[in-house]
Scaffold this motif. Structure first.
Motif, mmCIF file in Angstrom:
data_model
loop_
_atom_site.group_PDB
_atom_site.id
_atom_site.type_symbol
_atom_site.label_atom_id
_atom_site.label_comp_id
_atom_site.label_asym_id
_atom_site.label_seq_id
_atom_site.Cartn_x
_atom_site.Cartn_y
_atom_site.Cartn_z
ATOM 1 N N SER A 15 60.280 49.574 55.683
ATOM 2 C CA SER A 15 60.783 48.667 54.639
ATOM 3 C C SER A 15 59.740 48.463 53.550
ATOM 4 O O SER A 15 60.061 48.485 52.352
ATOM 5 C CB SER A 15 61.177 47.318 55.243
ATOM 6 N N GLY A 54 62.961 44.044 60.716
ATOM 7 C CA GLY A 54 62.873 44.080 59.267
ATOM 8 C C GLY A 54 61.460 43.882 58.762
ATOM 9 O O GLY A 54 60.575 43.399 59.474
ATOM 10 N N PHE A 85 64.599 43.328 50.585
ATOM 11 C CA PHE A 85 65.789 43.902 51.205
ATOM 12 C C PHE A 85 66.539 42.827 51.987
ATOM 13 O O PHE A 85 65.932 41.970 52.639
ATOM 14 C CB PHE A 85 65.416 45.066 52.117
ATOM 15 N N THR A 86 67.858 42.884 51.903
ATOM 16 C CA THR A 86 68.724 41.933 52.588
ATOM 17 C C THR A 86 69.758 42.696 53.405
ATOM 18 O O THR A 86 69.896 43.918 53.277
ATOM 19 C CB THR A 86 69.443 41.016 51.587
ATOM 20 N N THR A 87 70.487 41.968 54.223
ATOM 21 C CA THR A 87 71.499 42.593 55.065
ATOM 22 C C THR A 87 72.769 42.942 54.295
ATOM 23 O O THR A 87 73.619 43.665 54.814
ATOM 24 C CB THR A 87 71.845 41.662 56.233
ATOM 25 N N SER A 88 72.905 42.449 53.069
ATOM 26 C CA SER A 88 74.065 42.764 52.230
ATOM 27 C C SER A 88 73.826 42.220 50.833
ATOM 28 O O SER A 88 72.942 41.376 50.618
ATOM 29 C CB SER A 88 75.354 42.142 52.796
ATOM 30 N N LEU A 116 67.744 50.625 59.012
ATOM 31 C CA LEU A 116 68.555 50.775 57.802
ATOM 32 C C LEU A 116 67.688 51.158 56.610
ATOM 33 O O LEU A 116 68.117 51.921 55.734
ATOM 34 C CB LEU A 116 69.325 49.486 57.522
ATOM 35 N N CYS A 119 73.210 52.579 53.172
ATOM 36 C CA CYS A 119 72.661 52.620 54.530
ATOM 37 C C CYS A 119 73.677 52.015 55.493
ATOM 38 O O CYS A 119 73.313 51.552 56.571
ATOM 39 C CB CYS A 119 71.315 51.907 54.607
ATOM 40 N N GLU A 171 75.297 49.167 55.764
ATOM 41 C CA GLU A 171 75.311 47.762 55.357
ATOM 42 C C GLU A 171 73.914 47.421 54.860
ATOM 43 O O GLU A 171 72.933 47.688 55.555
ATOM 44 C CB GLU A 171 75.679 46.831 56.521
ATOM 45 N N GLY A 172 73.810 46.822 53.699
ATOM 46 C CA GLY A 172 72.496 46.446 53.202
ATOM 47 C C GLY A 172 72.562 45.980 51.769
ATOM 48 O O GLY A 172 73.583 46.117 51.089
ATOM 49 N N GLN A 217 66.819 42.842 56.369
ATOM 50 C CA GLN A 217 67.375 44.125 56.810
ATOM 51 C C GLN A 217 66.401 44.835 57.751
ATOM 52 O O GLN A 217 65.185 44.786 57.552
ATOM 53 C CB GLN A 217 67.624 44.987 55.563
ATOM 54 N N SER A 218 66.931 45.515 58.767
ATOM 55 C CA SER A 218 66.068 46.179 59.744
ATOM 56 C C SER A 218 65.441 47.450 59.167
ATOM 57 O O SER A 218 65.946 48.045 58.209
ATOM 58 C CB SER A 218 66.863 46.542 60.996
#
Length: 381
Positions: free
Chosen positions: A36, A31, A54-57, A241, A188, A190-191, A237-238
């Motif tokens: 990103s 991430g 940016f976050t994972t969800s 994504l 994406c 999940e994000g 987030q990676s």
């Protein structure tokens, strides 16, 4: 038998595969890598906003927002009961008490008048949820809050690429939270994203997001080493994504236009059933530009809803209900023994049907709206 119309399909093609290949070839998959950062700059300009992480969800963006508050036992956060569990979980996990406000017919968004009734000396934040891509009345909520130290945290999970008074949802309050889940317009898989225009919130948010460390400051060269300085978690987030999301973001105007066309087809063919009193249709206020995330109808009662939903499914139309209100859920009842009176929430949730809506709907099923119209005609006759 005509082909089944699915409820939802993401709008993807070779663009997303090319984006993933680009990231994989770069050798930087973590991430906050170059992809990103590039996308972060694009979104900050396009929305616009000052800070975006940016976050994972969206769930994790909401948790970050609640962690920023540093709730004490008994602190309250006002939310609609008609929302996804993540809105309440973020509060409960971090020691707060969710207080439920009723919603309005037409938009199914938070009722500002009921918010006013629910504010106490323990209220720390209000979380309006922008249902179906139509803005809750954040201006009215801000007026009600006045000079009190109460934050507005937008749950804009469904609000990406929609506006209120010309401003992007997610940028109206103190903090905004986006979702890029598979079911959302821009996805994406999940994000999510955490958004703020306030420097103080951003400084603390990047620490929370980086596991409670000042690693971001270290990477900017502001400190000579990074270390643990506060509570936090791993919310980043990676870049893989982010690559998919960039491809999606570039198509956002096309995605919204295709959804709008399908939404309007439903509205034109079904408004005759509203005139006869059989259903009510969604409302988009004049100061709102929707992203057309959901097309829903409300029937006169739960029995009609359940029977009509069965008929739609029998006809190969992937219609669905939506949230079970949180105050009436099993865990919601465990959290409070109080009788919670939310008449609009109870009626609207029990009478709601969501119809299939996705960008390729018209091209894949040109008669989609006519098929729904036919089912409703037979049902109400």
């Amino acid at each position: 038998m005509k082909p089944t119309i699915p409820f939802h399909k993401p709008f993807t093609n070779q663009d997303e595969l090319t984006a993933v290949d680009r990231v994989m070839s770069s050798g930087i998959l973590r991430g906050d890598g170059p992809t990103s950062r590039e996308l972060q700059s694009i979104l900050c300009k396009d929305l616009p906003c000052k800070h975006l992480f940016f976050t994972t969800s969206c769930t994790h963006a909401l948790e970050m927002a609640i962690m920023y508050l540093e709730l004490n036992p008994g602190d309250e956060v006002i939310i609609p009961s008609f929302t996804f569990v993540s809105t309440a979980n973020a509060i409960v996990i971090h020691g707060g008490v969710p207080v439920y406000a009723d919603i309005l017919p037409g938009t199914l968004n938070m009722d500002p008048d009921d918010v006013q009734k629910k504010i106490t000396t323990r209220t720390r934040a209000v979380i309006p949820v922008h249902y179906a891509g139509v803005a809750a009345d954040v201006n009215a909520i801000r007026t009600i809050i006045g000079s009190r130290n109460i934050l507005i945290i937008e749950d804009a999970a469904q609000g990406v690429d929609a506006t209120f008074d010309g401003k992007a949802l997610g940028t109206l309050g103190d903090i905004g939270c986006f979702s890029f889940h598979d079911t959302k317009n821009i996805t994406c898989g999940e994000g999510g994203a955490f958004i703020t225009n306030l420097d103080e919130i951003a400084r603390k948010a990047e620490i929370i997001r980086e596991k409670g460390t000042n690693r971001s400051a270290f990477l900017r060269g502001e400190v000579d080493k990074y270390t643990w300085i506060n509570k936090g978690s791993s919310f980043i987030q990676s870049d893989i994504l982010a690559g998919i999301l960039m491809a999606q973001w570039k198509k956002r105007h096309q995605i919204k236009q295709l959804r709008k066309s399908a939404w309007q087809s439903y509205y034109e063919l079904l408004k005759k059933f509203e005139k006869t009193g059989h259903i009510t249709l969604p409302v988009i206020p004049d100061n709102c530009e929707s992203n057309y995330h959901i097309f829903f109808i409300n029937t006169v009662n739960v029995d009609h809803r359940d029977a009509l939903l069965s008929k739609l499914k029998e006809s190969g139309i992937g219609a669905s209900f939506h949230y079970v209100p949180l105050h009436s859920s099993p865990y919601g009842r465990q959290l409070s023994n109080d009788v919670i009176n939310l008449p609009q929430t109870d009626y609207l949730s029990n009478s709601l049907i969501r119809l299939p809506l996705y960008p390729a709907l018209e091209s894949e099923h040109p008669d989609f709206a006519q098929r729904v119209e036919h089912v409703l005609t037979n049902f109400f006759n």
